[in-house]
Scaffold this active site. Sequence first.
Site, mmCIF file in Angstrom:
data_model
loop_
_atom_site.group_PDB
_atom_site.id
_atom_site.type_symbol
_atom_site.label_atom_id
_atom_site.label_comp_id
_atom_site.label_asym_id
_atom_site.label_seq_id
_atom_site.Cartn_x
_atom_site.Cartn_y
_atom_site.Cartn_z
ATOM 1 N NE ARG A 114 -4.212 -1.724 2.071
ATOM 2 C CZ ARG A 114 -5.171 -1.803 2.949
ATOM 3 N NH1 ARG A 114 -5.045 -1.052 3.783
ATOM 4 N NH2 ARG A 114 -6.194 -2.704 2.669
ATOM 5 C CG ASP B 70 -13.670 6.724 7.894
ATOM 6 O OD1 ASP B 70 -14.285 5.672 7.857
ATOM 7 O OD2 ASP B 70 -12.269 6.808 7.893
HETATM 8 C C1 LIG Z 1 -14.204 -1.582 7.227
HETATM 9 S S1 LIG Z 1 -14.652 -0.046 7.417
HETATM 10 C C2 LIG Z 1 -16.483 -0.134 8.027
HETATM 11 C C3 LIG Z 1 -17.193 0.842 7.157
HETATM 12 C C4 LIG Z 1 -18.690 0.512 7.639
HETATM 13 N N1 LIG Z 1 -19.093 1.043 9.011
HETATM 14 C C5 LIG Z 1 -19.265 -0.644 7.437
HETATM 15 O O1 LIG Z 1 -19.563 -1.484 8.442
HETATM 16 O O2 LIG Z 1 -19.664 -1.115 6.393
HETATM 17 C C6 LIG Z 1 -13.599 0.676 8.819
HETATM 18 C C7 LIG Z 1 -13.560 2.180 8.732
HETATM 19 O O3 LIG Z 1 -13.179 2.677 9.921
HETATM 20 C C8 LIG Z 1 -12.140 3.895 9.484
HETATM 21 N N2 LIG Z 1 -11.488 3.884 10.624
HETATM 22 C C9 LIG Z 1 -10.370 3.094 11.138
HETATM 23 N N3 LIG Z 1 -9.472 3.749 12.350
HETATM 24 C C10 LIG Z 1 -10.360 4.703 12.701
HETATM 25 C C11 LIG Z 1 -10.249 5.659 13.657
HETATM 26 N N4 LIG Z 1 -9.358 5.722 14.652
HETATM 27 N N5 LIG Z 1 -11.193 6.675 13.771
HETATM 28 C C12 LIG Z 1 -12.174 6.890 12.840
HETATM 29 N N6 LIG Z 1 -12.436 6.021 11.905
HETATM 30 C C13 LIG Z 1 -11.532 5.061 11.800
HETATM 31 C C14 LIG Z 1 -11.390 3.264 8.535
HETATM 32 O O4 LIG Z 1 -11.112 4.498 7.683
HETATM 33 C C15 LIG Z 1 -12.569 2.557 7.633
HETATM 34 O O5 LIG Z 1 -13.284 3.614 6.651
#
Ligand SMILES: C[S@@+](CC[C@H](N)C(=O)[O-])C[C@H]1O[C@@H](n2cnc3c(N)ncnc32)[C@H](O)[C@@H]1O
Length: 266
Positions: free
Chosen positions: A35, A137
């Site tokens: 990445r 996010d």
């Molecule tokens: C796998 S996605 C889940 C999306 C959605 N909630 C779902 O269940 O389909 C995880 C998201 O968490 C975000 N994320 C990771 N660490 C984070 C943090 N410390 N604060 C806010 N968002 C975070 C990532 O950028 C990513 O977009």
Amino acid sequence: MNTITDTEFTRFQRFIFEAAGITLTPAKKALVCGRLAKRLQVNQLSSYTEYFELLSSGAAAGEVQTAVDLLTTNETYFFREPKHFDLLRELALAAVSRPQPFRVWSAASSTGEECYSITMVLADCLGSATWDVVGSDISSRVLQRARLGHYPLERTRHIPPTYLKRFCLKGTGDQEGTLLVERALRNRVSFAQVNLNTDLPRLGSFDVIFLRNVMIYFNGDTKRQVVARVLSLLKPGGHFFIGHSESLNEISSAVQQIAPSIYRKP
Ligand SMILES: C[S@@+](CC[C@H](N)C(=O)[O-])C[C@H]1O[C@@H](n2cnc3c(N)ncnc32)[C@H](O)[C@@H]1O
């Protein structure tokens, strides 16, 4: 392509843990290498050590955000885990005639599919009553895409046909093969960049909070801190949804489980 040494990988593990609370296991070494590879090229660097030094120099805030964007995993889709949306519908219908606004927060919203799924249900059940949806996010790249509300058609197959008809515009001409969430619906959602691993901005309090499929990237301490922070914004009697592969065991007793992955604040 450059390879990443164990020492370099450890530095990036620390970087993303400090920035986002994300714990990368050693199995993620190839993922990190892949990445970030392009960033070495773009910045004309010859090793991951030099890239790490750039991130640590304090002179490249934009590059730090890019690295965070690249090291988060953003998989999501419309109406993921449909039982949550069935309950959301019941809760919204029960709130139809109350005077206070009905408020929902998607706390790790990724590219917006979760927010717009919530918004379609609320528009259907609450119509022109007062309600709103907040999506947040840590990744600025996914938030940009979320704000557009514009998706390839193949990513929209879980949207119920009646909602597709009512709330979405099918692209024609050079937009063929895409779908746009209609403007009135997009206007109901406000997106904000929020790091759940630091103090939260003032977002107000919510009737329902979705914190789905993000805790899996956190260790136990980070989960406890993030969940406590997020739950402080849930109204008493409010509902809290987590991913099906996640659990609040030993993480929080501030909410009571009422169904798998569904909790309620007393
Ligand atoms: C796998 S996605 C889940 C999306 C959605 N909630 C779902 O269940 O389909 C995880 C998201 O968490 C975000 N994320 C990771 N660490 C984070 C943090 N410390 N604060 C806010 N968002 C975070 C990532 O950028 C990513 O977009």
